[in-house]
Design an enzyme around this catalytic site. Structure first.
Site, PDB file in Angstrom:
ATOM      1  N   GLN A  11      87.765  21.395  48.218  1.00  0.00           N
ATOM      2  CA  GLN A  11      88.441  22.384  47.816  1.00  0.00           C
ATOM      3  C   GLN A  11      87.250  23.816  47.498  1.00  0.00           C
ATOM      4  OE1 GLN A  11      91.406  22.649  44.806  1.00  0.00           O
ATOM      5  NE2 GLN A  11      90.408  21.138  43.537  1.00  0.00           N
ATOM      6  N   TYR A  60      83.171  12.400  44.189  1.00  0.00           N
ATOM      7  CA  TYR A  60      84.188  11.432  44.070  1.00  0.00           C
ATOM      8  C   TYR A  60      84.934  11.879  43.000  1.00  0.00           C
ATOM      9  CZ  TYR A  60      86.593   6.675  43.488  1.00  0.00           C
ATOM     10  OH  TYR A  60      87.571   5.847  43.686  1.00  0.00           O
ATOM     11  N   THR A  61      86.250  12.452  43.515  1.00  0.00           N
ATOM     12  CA  THR A  61      87.032  13.123  42.601  1.00  0.00           C
ATOM     13  C   THR A  61      88.205  12.534  42.063  1.00  0.00           C
ATOM     14  OG1 THR A  61      87.958  14.493  44.114  1.00  0.00           O
ATOM     15  CG2 THR A  61      86.251  15.382  42.789  1.00  0.00           C
ATOM     16  N   TYR A  98      77.765  20.763  40.851  1.00  0.00           N
ATOM     17  CA  TYR A  98      78.783  21.268  39.861  1.00  0.00           C
ATOM     18  C   TYR A  98      79.256  20.023  39.155  1.00  0.00           C
ATOM     19  CZ  TYR A  98      78.819  25.033  43.042  1.00  0.00           C
ATOM     20  OH  TYR A  98      78.778  26.474  43.853  1.00  0.00           O
ATOM     21  N   TYR A 124      84.869   8.429  35.926  1.00  0.00           N
ATOM     22  CA  TYR A 124      84.564   9.669  36.539  1.00  0.00           C
ATOM     23  C   TYR A 124      83.605  10.527  35.754  1.00  0.00           C
ATOM     24  CZ  TYR A 124      85.533  14.493  38.235  1.00  0.00           C
ATOM     25  OH  TYR A 124      85.050  15.598  38.752  1.00  0.00           O
TER      26      TYR A 124
HETATM   27  N1  LIG Z   1      89.035  19.002  41.140  1.00  0.00           N
HETATM   28  C1  LIG Z   1      88.822  19.326  39.693  1.00  0.00           C
HETATM   29  O1  LIG Z   1      89.736  19.546  39.037  1.00  0.00           O
HETATM   30  C2  LIG Z   1      87.258  19.465  39.147  1.00  0.00           C
HETATM   31  C3  LIG Z   1      87.207  19.727  37.718  1.00  0.00           C
HETATM   32  C4  LIG Z   1      85.843  19.896  37.380  1.00  0.00           C
HETATM   33  C5  LIG Z   1      84.861  19.529  38.112  1.00  0.00           C
HETATM   34  N2  LIG Z   1      85.087  19.256  39.139  1.00  0.00           N
HETATM   35  C6  LIG Z   1      83.900  19.335  40.298  1.00  0.00           C
HETATM   36  O2  LIG Z   1      83.910  20.531  41.103  1.00  0.00           O
HETATM   37  C7  LIG Z   1      83.173  19.964  42.531  1.00  0.00           C
HETATM   38  C8  LIG Z   1      84.080  20.116  43.431  1.00  0.00           C
HETATM   39  O3  LIG Z   1      85.293  19.384  43.327  1.00  0.00           O
HETATM   40  P1  LIG Z   1      86.550  19.595  44.513  1.00  0.00           P
HETATM   41  O4  LIG Z   1      87.753  19.524  43.758  1.00  0.00           O
HETATM   42  O5  LIG Z   1      86.372  20.697  45.654  1.00  0.00           O
HETATM   43  O6  LIG Z   1      86.137  18.256  45.329  1.00  0.00           O
HETATM   44  P2  LIG Z   1      87.118  17.674  46.534  1.00  0.00           P
HETATM   45  O7  LIG Z   1      88.146  18.525  46.933  1.00  0.00           O
HETATM   46  O8  LIG Z   1      87.595  16.244  46.004  1.00  0.00           O
HETATM   47  O9  LIG Z   1      86.095  17.706  47.418  1.00  0.00           O
HETATM   48  C9  LIG Z   1      84.787  16.663  47.547  1.00  0.00           C
HETATM   49  C10 LIG Z   1      84.198  16.589  48.758  1.00  0.00           C
HETATM   50  O10 LIG Z   1      83.027  15.610  48.770  1.00  0.00           O
HETATM   51  C11 LIG Z   1      83.240  15.016  49.928  1.00  0.00           C
HETATM   52  N3  LIG Z   1      82.793  13.541  49.754  1.00  0.00           N
HETATM   53  C12 LIG Z   1      83.379  12.380  49.135  1.00  0.00           C
HETATM   54  N4  LIG Z   1      82.325  11.301  49.129  1.00  0.00           N
HETATM   55  C13 LIG Z   1      81.325  11.703  49.739  1.00  0.00           C
HETATM   56  C14 LIG Z   1      80.173  11.188  50.170  1.00  0.00           C
HETATM   57  N5  LIG Z   1      79.507   9.947  50.094  1.00  0.00           N
HETATM   58  N6  LIG Z   1      79.160  11.882  50.973  1.00  0.00           N
HETATM   59  C15 LIG Z   1      79.339  13.156  51.242  1.00  0.00           C
HETATM   60  N7  LIG Z   1      80.443  13.835  50.877  1.00  0.00           N
HETATM   61  C16 LIG Z   1      81.522  13.144  50.199  1.00  0.00           C
HETATM   62  C17 LIG Z   1      84.833  14.604  50.039  1.00  0.00           C
HETATM   63  O11 LIG Z   1      85.172  14.030  51.452  1.00  0.00           O
HETATM   64  P3  LIG Z   1      86.671  12.998  51.488  1.00  0.00           P
HETATM   65  O12 LIG Z   1      87.576  14.149  51.350  1.00  0.00           O
HETATM   66  O13 LIG Z   1      86.498  12.551  52.767  1.00  0.00           O
HETATM   67  O14 LIG Z   1      86.243  12.160  50.608  1.00  0.00           O
HETATM   68  C18 LIG Z   1      85.207  16.050  49.823  1.00  0.00           C
HETATM   69  O15 LIG Z   1      85.148  16.606  51.031  1.00  0.00           O
HETATM   70  C19 LIG Z   1      82.953  18.559  42.090  1.00  0.00           C
HETATM   71  O16 LIG Z   1      81.453  18.151  41.552  1.00  0.00           O
HETATM   72  C20 LIG Z   1      83.897  18.039  41.064  1.00  0.00           C
HETATM   73  O17 LIG Z   1      83.442  16.837  40.407  1.00  0.00           O
HETATM   74  C21 LIG Z   1      86.211  19.536  39.998  1.00  0.00           C
END
Ligand SMILES: NC(=O)c1ccc[n+]([C@@H]2O[C@H](COP(=O)([O-])OP(=O)(O)OC[C@H]3O[C@@H](n4cnc5c(N)ncnc54)[C@H](OP(=O)(O)O)[C@@H]3O)[C@@H](O)[C@H]2O)c1
Length: 298
Positions: A11, A60-61, A98, A124
């Site tokens: 996202q 990995y989220t 991030y 996580y």
């Molecule tokens: N979501 C939240 O509420 C939240 C809150 C605080 C911080 N964050 C941080 O913000 C950042 C962005 O989060 P987001 O919500 O945009 O995450 P997201 O939507 O879950 O996207 C993560 C992406 O990473 C990919 N990925 C997973 N395993 C992988 C691997 N081995 N190699 C390469 N790519 C891989 C996923 O692919 P697949 O879909 O195929 O698995 C997905 O496209 C992350 O660092 C997260 O920890 C998120």
């Protein structure tokens, strides 16, 4: 400028691709073509693309699944970012990464600042904290933005999930004892673009500028809310409410919804450092939510 963007389908990456387009040429990669937990792939990709900067939006989220997939979560969130940072250091490429509010245990009752001690209470959070440490050990030219309660109008965020429930159920119960900062992914992408524009605008080499600015920064919308407050605000601001079935949103407690992973009760982040370092203005979470909902098709 060549930007290697990891985690293309996520996202945040979706917003980054659109926001950073005017700034540089983006090379997006994602699993399975690119696996951040594969050291050789990192080295080969960095060599082949030869980027001026790398942005890691992959992670990995799945907070609950991480409790049973600990090794996988650690490989993607801790080992991989460390190897990536090492590859960056060897080629003098700056890195943007991030992290999360879930590095904290939630026992504080005022917003967490960057120098507060992390103490994750789930796998996580632990894996993301180890990722921060691995990056900082490997390179001196990385900016790490800790985000919180990230949402967008695609993917599996609280906002999209709530709207799905609201189309199906008359009553929705949402916890009011978890407090954080709902943050629109587009705001994070725009803040990242602002930082990058400042880096490009200086006379300094990109790597030197990042070395000077290196460190952890909290980056969220302004103001805090419980998940219940957040749900009520989503409902209040959803256009085309006639398509929703929900009639009532009720407050509940975390103990009413047993889950594999524990969540911090309070994980609000203080953003003073990012605001003062990069002149970023941080909008209120309510204002951002209202804007974002215009992009949601019920
Ligand atoms: N979501 C939240 O509420 C939240 C809150 C605080 C911080 N964050 C941080 O913000 C950042 C962005 O989060 P987001 O919500 O945009 O995450 P997201 O939507 O879950 O996207 C993560 C992406 O990473 C990919 N990925 C997973 N395993 C992988 C691997 N081995 N190699 C390469 N790519 C891989 C996923 O692919 P697949 O879909 O195929 O698995 C997905 O496209 C992350 O660092 C997260 O920890 C998120």
């Amino acid at each position: 400028m060549k930007i290697l963007l990891i985690g293309e389908r996520g996202q945040l990456a979706w917003e980054l691709i659109r926001t950073l387009m005017p700034i540089g040429e983006i090379y997006p990669v994602d699993f399975p073509q690119f696996d951040i937990s594969d050291k050789t792939q990192i080295r080969d990709t960095v060599k082949a693309v030869a980027p001026d900067i790398i942005i890691n939006a992959s992670a990995y989220t799945n907070v609950d699944l991480a409790e049973t997939e600990k090794e996988k979560a650690m490989a993607i969130n801790a080992d991989g970012p460390g190897w990536l940072a090492a590859a960056c250091a060897s080629k003098k490429i700056p890195l943007i990464h991030y992290s999360t509010d879930f590095v904290f245990d939630g026992t504080k009752n005022t917003p967490y600042v960057e120098i507060d001690q992390p103490n994750p209470i789930n796998i996580y959070g632990l894996s993301k904290w180890k990722g921060e440490q691995a990056i900082q050990q490997e390179t001196g030219a990385a900016l790490i933005f800790r985000l919180a309660w990230l949402y967008s109008m695609r993917g599996n965020s609280f906002v999209t999930k709530f709207l799905e429930w609201a189309k199906k159920y008359e009553t929705i119960r949402v916890v009011d004892d978890q407090i954080g900062n709902p943050t629109w992914a587009r705001f994070v992408a725009e803040a990242t673009a602002t930082v990058l524009s400042q880096a490009i605008a200086t006379e300094m080499l990109l790597y030197d500028w990042f070395t000077e600015k290196k460190g952890i920064y909290h980056l969220t919308s302004n103001g805090e809310a419980s998940r219940y407050d957040w749900a009520c605000e989503i409902y209040k601001n959803t256009p085309n409410k006639e398509n929703l079935f929900v009639k009532e949103i009720k407050p509940a407690k975390t103990v009413d919804f047993p889950a594999p992973a524990q969540r911090p009760a309070y994980s609000s982040l203080d953003c003073w450092k990012v605001k003062s370092s990069f002149m970023i203005s941080v909008p209120s979470w309510e204002n951002q939510l209202k804007k974002s909902l215009f992009f949601f098709n019920l």
